[in-house]
Design a protein around this motif. Structure first.
Motif, PDB file in Angstrom:
ATOM      1  N   TYR A 109       0.432  -1.271  -0.412  1.00 49.70           N
ATOM      2  CA  TYR A 109       0.162   0.120  -0.222  1.00 49.70           C
ATOM      3  C   TYR A 109       1.035   0.925   0.281  1.00 49.70           C
ATOM      4  O   TYR A 109       1.953   1.378   1.223  1.00 49.70           O
ATOM      5  CB  TYR A 109      -0.819   0.139   1.833  1.00 49.70           C
ATOM      6  CG  TYR A 109      -2.218  -1.043   1.044  1.00 49.70           C
ATOM      7  CD1 TYR A 109      -2.771  -1.046   0.454  1.00 49.70           C
ATOM      8  CD2 TYR A 109      -1.878  -1.846   2.240  1.00 49.70           C
ATOM      9  CE1 TYR A 109      -4.271  -1.981   0.600  1.00 49.70           C
ATOM     10  CE2 TYR A 109      -3.106  -3.004   1.977  1.00 49.70           C
ATOM     11  CZ  TYR A 109      -3.972  -2.329   1.512  1.00 49.70           C
ATOM     12  OH  TYR A 109      -5.800  -3.624   0.912  1.00 49.70           O
ATOM     13  N   GLY A 110       0.165   2.529  -0.523  1.00 47.90           N
ATOM     14  CA  GLY A 110       0.947   3.558  -0.105  1.00 47.90           C
ATOM     15  C   GLY A 110       1.803   3.887  -1.775  1.00 47.90           C
ATOM     16  O   GLY A 110       3.413   3.851  -1.514  1.00 47.90           O
ATOM     17  N   SER A 111       1.221   3.775  -2.243  1.00 51.41           N
ATOM     18  CA  SER A 111       2.511   3.383  -4.403  1.00 51.41           C
ATOM     19  C   SER A 111       3.468   4.991  -4.168  1.00 51.41           C
ATOM     20  O   SER A 111       4.330   5.045  -4.871  1.00 51.41           O
ATOM     21  CB  SER A 111       1.514   2.822  -5.034  1.00 51.41           C
ATOM     22  OG  SER A 111       1.026   3.796  -5.603  1.00 51.41           O
ATOM     23  N   LEU A 112       2.730   5.341  -4.179  1.00 51.84           N
ATOM     24  CA  LEU A 112       2.827   7.154  -4.048  1.00 51.84           C
ATOM     25  C   LEU A 112       4.189   7.872  -3.591  1.00 51.84           C
ATOM     26  O   LEU A 112       4.883   8.846  -3.386  1.00 51.84           O
ATOM     27  CB  LEU A 112       2.022   8.459  -4.080  1.00 51.84           C
ATOM     28  CG  LEU A 112       0.602   8.047  -5.656  1.00 51.84           C
ATOM     29  CD1 LEU A 112       0.098   8.941  -6.060  1.00 51.84           C
ATOM     30  CD2 LEU A 112       1.833   7.546  -6.698  1.00 51.84           C
ATOM     31  N   ILE A 113       4.285   6.914  -1.788  1.00 50.88           N
ATOM     32  CA  ILE A 113       4.876   8.080  -0.711  1.00 50.88           C
ATOM     33  C   ILE A 113       5.857   6.762  -1.084  1.00 50.88           C
ATOM     34  O   ILE A 113       6.432   5.903  -0.846  1.00 50.88           O
ATOM     35  CB  ILE A 113       3.628   7.526  -0.021  1.00 50.88           C
ATOM     36  CG1 ILE A 113       3.691   6.510   0.670  1.00 50.88           C
ATOM     37  CG2 ILE A 113       2.471   8.819   0.048  1.00 50.88           C
ATOM     38  CD1 ILE A 113       2.734   6.409   2.754  1.00 50.88           C
ATOM     39  N   ASP A 114       7.247   7.512  -0.319  1.00 44.02           N
ATOM     40  CA  ASP A 114       8.445   6.601  -0.023  1.00 44.02           C
ATOM     41  C   ASP A 114       8.573   7.607   0.840  1.00 44.02           C
ATOM     42  O   ASP A 114       8.870   8.594   2.344  1.00 44.02           O
ATOM     43  CB  ASP A 114       9.835   8.292  -0.816  1.00 44.02           C
ATOM     44  CG  ASP A 114      10.631   8.000  -0.353  1.00 44.02           C
ATOM     45  OD1 ASP A 114      11.000   6.605   0.418  1.00 44.02           O
ATOM     46  OD2 ASP A 114      11.920   8.460  -1.264  1.00 44.02           O
TER      47      ASP A 114
END
Lengths: 975, 229, 101
Positions: free
Chosen positions: A14-19
């Motif tokens: 989950y959270g493909s856009l966050i680093d």
């Protein structure tokens, strides 16, 4: 610290856009928060359980994330440099200070929310009705209303930033990088086809990044990886993410905005795979934070790793709501119920999976009302649907903090409609559909009402084949049109009125069901009229979420089909854009003569005439302009008494050469030129077909077949184009060449001009008899090949010297040097204007207007009556047979204490306006104000007087005098 | 400061002041004065990436009219066939065909091409008219692998190498100034000549420098351009 | 940005061109009556449908003609002016036998 932040998120993947390795600190409403790089403002705040983002426009209602896709106005926040930023689109950055907008007091306790209580006094069309009468009422109320209704605040101290533009060229541009877009790009990327794939999101994939396509929830991710791999391996495809294709303009010209650059993309073929926008259900309090599109909840989960709530209800009219329920369950949300508007859902694998996981389903039910606690959703009341839009008298309340809406879609139609496609409404599928797409444009995927993933991919491939066939790159057989799914995801009527209202159709403008219906009752039945009267669809989200519900309501209220109510027009831009994108890196060409720096070194005050820089006057040694008048008068006197030098490089120059050169000038200008002697110049006056004076110059005949014609600085380009256009028709045996820039020129003028020139020019006999007034010669000046023209614009002995452009500065240097003992001084165009006025010469465009004919400006002598034809000739004959209405005359003002009249001051007969001043200056030579003015015919004789309304309304008496004011016998210029 | 200054000769580029401000070293041959370099050791490499050169003082001429193509054909020139293409001559000059009836002839980079002077001194046929091309336009060269990319910021014509072949010409608007753009590669390095109304030379120069910044483009002297061949 | 195809320079952004008005033949300037001359100079058809227009490519100063549908804004074709104007035009004076002066 970092661990704390990670605990707020769902685990990978989950959270493909966050680093997760990069934390970012920012503040919202002066409270500091942490998020991760890649977080939008809205997602970072949601991770911190801050769901309230803004207050609504009219009633100041609490609002939060609705689409999580930057498609609504609920998330608009104030950034230091930028008002109305979309919190679900704008990324967080370190120390970014974000404020909410449109509240009084605090975001949590907005005093403006009291407006909601007065909503029944703020009916639709309120402003039209309330402030229409009495007259002047609006001016009083407008500032108050504007303050109340304002959105963000513009930062007026903003430092200018660098925006720019760039052209790009592609064979095929695919807009939207969802499954259809990615497939279309791949299928179009055949040998020799350059493809651009553009998407407004940070990563490719579109709905594959967040939506669920199968019971297991694995297909989307698998397909995404496969397609991206292929795209990255294909060198014919250029991908642009974070880039918005903001419009469609003629011939597939696409403005694509990324960062601070506007890409001006020219596509030969466009494939639009822009997807569809999920629509809201309309019920009481459907705008509370915690109520969102099902796709918004899925975006929060998959893109940002955020659990969108703890206890959820889903209101649905399709099976996507069940997929949404599975996603919520997987993310650890307690799904309290699926409220299915349908009495009998058509189950598929996903529906069965949801049932298998024990989610309670209420079929034939609607959400009747949402309830709030502390500015957030706290429960929903659901009721049995009795008939279209009507619920049972009572229902049940389900506590929850998340309500997902999955009741249908509207195609992202904007670009298609800008290109000439049309939006139609299909009653069977209860959906807007696109028809009549223009040539060189294909649509594929959900924008074209395909909801099955395989159908989307097949249609994308088909669209690509059509495009590459049209480009001549392939000749593949076009597959059959892909059949539409029999089952529509759109519920025909997810709209439930409540006795207490507040069922929002348009969130931006706070418009409810009653507002739309009342607009129809006020007589506005076409959707275009409803829009303007109610402002529905006029807010920042431009009807993305209101058009469908409003159309359905208008249709029902007027007993028509949705198709009959019409649709509104989609205009650019698709998303708001910064003014910098349009204004950035504009080009304002500036032209300079080769002597430009000599003027600056001599202290010239430059002014721009058109694109040209010209010296206005040469300043005092200290460079101040306070004594400009003295400077100018000194320049005038030096020309009259010694010798002056003016840069005339900007003057137009056109070569007309060939056996028919004289014949051509005869037809083009008013005068006769065929018999003009070689070595002579002749005045050339130009009229258009309407007989209006549009330019002037002199025609210099250097040989039988060679004329060099000058034109005004501002007029030469048009004169040249006109010459070419006429001769494209006449086909005379000539050549016409615009050589304006090829020559630099000066006018050396004054009684000592010959003395100075003689020092530098030994190969031309300069004596008055050998080289008289209006003579032209070729020779050398200071060793530079030159054309010499004896003209008298300023009324003194003078020579225009035209030399090759690159030698302009050398010529200037030589003349200034040679003229030292004669007291040579440069003069600017201000002095030149006075000098020519003293001599009574007109300036085209200043002393003429769009109606001036040669007779009016006393130039009848420059019109030949013996020619079979010239441009404007026939019209002048007509005009001569009619009474002349006005005449340009010279005047003096004898009262030296009167305010000097200025250009465009009116001439009055009593209170009647009878003419106007075109030029007026104090004449240092005559020592009184002189000027030119249009007067009535009875005022033309010398000695007549008339009244000018001068500065401050002072009436000044002017006396008509015969032109020229100076040297009437023209002895001085013919020295 | 350069030991040779533009004021030594009557023919001075409109851009002389810009060159002096940039620390140009000039070279002179007779009345021909050019920027040799701007004092950098790496200009030859710079020209392979993105360089801007002022060639405005080099000789050039032009002819037009219904008789011009036939007359030019008698002057031992290898003429281009199609309008908006050019050919390089054995003496290093370049003949550009701007329309069916118009030719533009540019000298080699040393100003030594014999054909320019010969053409200017040969009587022309009827319906053939000379044009003052040496003065009507400034002449700049933009070189290097980034040249086409840089052009895409100021010009709406696709000048990428696979779309705009060596020897092709575009008469178009560059930064809103009417221009003639000629692709004339130097050795294996991309090179575009741009001829624009001479009075707009400084405006264009400034626009080009601004557009070049993001690609690390810089002005270079004619020596760097010669070194490419 | 619309494209227009110049017969000399090929397709270009329309901002590279100057519009030169609708093409219509000039009536005989000597024998036409006043009304007809006024119609020629001051009144224009402004027709809905296909019209022929003058356009000039600015960078090359090249005039040509275009057939354009004013309803759809579709340019049907562009062509060189010599297609219509293929011979020299001369004007005869009404009553001055010696011709031009």
């Amino acid at each position: 610290m970092k661990g704390q932040q990670i605990q707020k998120r769902l685990p990978l993947p989950y959270g493909s856009l966050i680093d997760r390795n990069t934390e970012v600190s920012f503040s919202f409403e002066r409270k500091s928060y942490q998020g991760f790089a890649g977080d939008s403002i809205a997602s970072a705040l949601a991770a911190n359980q801050q769901w309230l983002l803004s207050r609504s426009f009219k009633y100041h209602r609490p609002r939060g994330a609705l689409t999580m896709a930057g498609q609504d106005a609920n998330t608009m926040v104030q950034l230091p440099s930028n008002p109305n930023a979309l919190a679900d689109r704008e990324l967080i950055s370190d120390n970014l200070a974000i404020m909410a907008q449109n509240y009084s007091g605090s975001l949590n306790n907005d005093r403006g929310a009291v407006m909601g209580l007065f909503s029944r006094f703020l009916p639709v069309g309120f402003y039209y009705k309330a402030f229409f009468k009495p007259r002047g009422m609006w001016e009083k109320w407008a500032p108050i209303i504007r303050k109340k209704a304002g959105l963000g605040v513009i930062n007026q101290q903003l430092e200018p930033q660098y925006y720019d533009k760039q052209y790009r060229f592609f064979d095929v541009v695919v807009v939207g990088a969802g499954p259809a877009g990615m497939q279309a790009a791949l299928s179009a990327a055949v040998e020799g086809c350059e493809v651009l794939l553009v998407d407004e999101n940070p990563i490719l994939g579109g709905s594959l990044n967040y939506a669920r396509f199968d019971a297991e929830g694995i297909r989307g991710q698998q397909l995404r990886e496969k397609l991206i791999q292929k795209i990255e391996a294909n060198s014919n495809i250029t991908s642009m993410t974070d880039a918005v294709c903001n419009a469609w303009f003629a011939d597939n010209w696409l403005p694509i905005i990324r960062g601070k650059r506007l890409y001006k993309v020219r596509a030969k073929q466009t494939i639009l795979c822009t997807g569809a926008l999920e629509q809201q259900a309309v019920f009481r309090n459907n705008d509370l934070p915690g109520v969102m599109m099902s796709s918004a909840a899925q975006r929060l989960i998959h893109l940002y790793g955020i659990r969108p709530g703890n206890a959820a209800v889903i209101v649905t009219g399709n099976n996507d709501g069940y997929a949404n329920a599975l996603d919520l369950l997987d993310a650890g949300v307690d799904v309290k119920a699926i409220v299915d508007l349908r009495e009998q859902p058509k189950p598929d694998a996903i529906v069965f999976a949801a049932a298998a996981r024990g989610i309670p389903v209420k079929t034939g039910y609607a959400v009747y009302e949402a309830q709030k606690s502390r500015n957030h959703l706290s429960a929903v009341e659901i009721r049995k649907v009795v008939s279209q839009g009507i619920c049972a008298d009572r229902g049940e309340v389900i506590p929850c903090d998340l309500l997902c809406m999955a009741v249908g879609y509207t195609p992202t139609y904007q670009l298609v409609c800008q290109a000439g496609g049309q939006l139609s409404y299909d009653d069977n599928s209860a959906m807007f559909t696109l028809i009549n797409c223009p040539d060189a444009m294909q649509v594929a995927g959900s924008v074209n009402s395909h909801w099955n993933l395989d159908a989307c991919l097949a249609e994308a491939s088909r669209a690509a084949i059509i495009a590459t066939n049209a480009l001549g790159l392939t000749s593949t057989a076009i597959p059959e049109e892909i059949a539409k799914e029999p089952v529509s995801p759109n519920h025909p009527w997810p709209i439930f009125a409540h006795p207490s209202g507040k069922e929002f159709v348009d969130y931006d403008e706070d418009l409810t069901i009653a507002d739309i219906i009342n607009a129809t009752r006020d007589g506005y039945e076409h959707i275009q009229l409803v829009k303007r009267y109610s402002t529905c669809g006029m807010g920042p989200s431009q009807g993305r979420h209101s058009a469908l519900a409003a159309a359905r309501l208008v249709a029902a209220a007027t007993n028509r089909t949705v198709a009959q109510t019409g649709v509104t027009t989609a205009r650019p831009p698709f998303a708001p854009e910064h003014l910098g994108h349009s204004a950035g890196r504009s080009f304002y060409p500036a032209r300079r003569s080769n002597m430009h720096y000599r003027h600056l070194e001599a202290g010239a005050q430059m002014l721009q005439a058109g694109a040209w820089y010209r010296p206005a006057f040469y300043g005092a040694a200290d460079g101040t302009v306070d004594n400009s008048e003295t400077c100018i008068n000194n320049e005038v006197n030096n020309v009259r008494n010694n010798v002056g030098l003016v840069d005339v490089s900007t003057l137009g120059g056109i070569e007309v050469r060939g056996p028919d050169a004289g014949e051509f000038l005869n037809r083009f200008y008013t005068f006769g030129f065929v018999k003009q002697p070689v070595g002579k110049a002749r005045y050339a006056l130009l009229t258009n077909e309407a007989g209006v004076v549009i330019d002037d110059g002199v025609a210099c005949r250097f040989s039988d077949e060679h004329y060099y014609v000058t034109a005004t600085t501002g007029g030469v380009d048009r004169v040249y184009q006109n010459m070419l256009k006429w001769n494209a028709q006449w086909r005379l045996d000539i050549d016409i060449a615009n050589v304006t820039s090829a020559y630099c020129g000066v006018n050396i003028a004054g009684p000592k001009a010959r003395e100075v020139l003689a020092k530098l020019c030994t190969d031309v006999d300069l004596s008055p008899s050998a080289f008289p007034y209006m003579g032209v010669r070729e020779g050398t000046v200071a060793g530079i090949p030159a054309r010499l023209i004896r003209v008298g614009f300023v009324g003194e002995l003078g020579y225009e010297i035209h030399v090759p452009q690159h030698c302009g500065e050398a010529l200037w240097d030589a003349l200034m040097d040679a003229g030292q003992e004669q007291g040579i001084k440069p003069f600017g165009i201000e002095a030149q204007r006075i000098l020519r006025l003293e001599k009574g010469h007109i300036i085209i465009g200043q002393d003429t207007d769009a109606m001036s004919n040669p007779m009016e400006v006393q130039m009848g002598w420059a019109v030949s009556r013996k020619k079979p034809f010239f441009v404007g000739g026939r019209t002048l004959t007509e005009l001569e047979n009619k009474p002349q209405l006005r005449s340009l005359v010279g005047f003096v003002v004898n009262d030296l204490n009167a305010p000097i009249p200025k250009e465009s001051h009116l001439i009055l007969d009593g209170e009647q306006m009878t003419g106007r001043v075109t030029s007026c200056n104090y004449s240092p030579t005559l020592q009184k104000p002189i000027g030119l003015a249009y007067v009535t015919p009875e005022n033309t004789p010398a000695g007549s007087t008339f009244i000018i309304k001068s500065s401050g309304g002072v009436r000044v008496t002017a006396e008509v005098v015969k032109l020229p004011f100076y040297d009437p016998d023209t002895l001085r210029q013919e020295l | 400061m350069s030991s040779i200054m533009p004021t030594e000769v009557p023919r001075r580029s409109q851009l002389s002041r810009r060159h002096i401000e940039l620390g140009a070293e000039f070279e002179r041959s007779g009345y021909l004065l050019l920027v040799k370099d701007y004092g950098s050791q790496t200009e030859a490499t710079q020209a392979q990436i993105l360089g801007l050169v002022d060639l405005s003082t080099l000789p050039r001429t032009g002819f037009k009219g219904a008789g011009a193509p036939d007359w030019a054909a008698t002057q031992a020139l290898n003429l281009p066939q199609q309008p908006n293409t050019c050919t390089v001559q054995t003496d290093g000059s370049l003949v550009a065909k701007l329309s069916h009836q118009e030719l533009l002839i540019l000298s080699d980079l040393n100003g030594k091409s014999a054909s320019i002077e010969r053409l200017n001194n040969t009587p022309v046929d009827p319906q053939t008219y000379s044009l003052p091309r040496a003065d009507s336009h400034c002449w700049l060269a933009i070189t290097g692998s980034q040249a086409a990319e840089m052009f895409s910021k100021i010009c709406a014509v696709d000048l990428r190498s696979h779309k705009f072949a060596n020897g092709e010409i575009a008469q178009t608007s560059v930064a809103k100034a009417n221009s003639i753009v000629i692709r004339n590669d130097q050795g294996s390095t991309h090179c575009f000549y741009i001829l624009t109304d001479v009075s707009s030379a400084e405006f264009l120069w400034d626009c080009l420098l601004d557009a070049m910044v993001e690609y690390d483009g810089r002005p270079v002297g004619v020596a760097a351009l010669r070194a490419l061949v | 940005m619309k494209l227009l195809t110049c017969p000399l320079n090929g397709p270009r952004n329309i901002s590279e061109f100057t519009y030169g008005g609708e093409y219509h033949p000039m009536p005989d300037p000597v024998h036409t009556d006043s009304r007809q001359w006024a119609e020629h100079v001051f009144f224009h058809d402004n027709a809905a449908g296909v019209v022929t227009e003058w356009w000039c490519h600015n960078a090359s100063s090249f005039w040509f003609l275009a057939e354009r549908n004013t309803i759809s804004d579709e340019v049907i074709r562009t062509f060189e002016a010599s297609e219509i104007f293929n011979q020299r035009i001369d004007f005869i004076a009404a009553s001055t036998p010696e011709g031009s002066s």
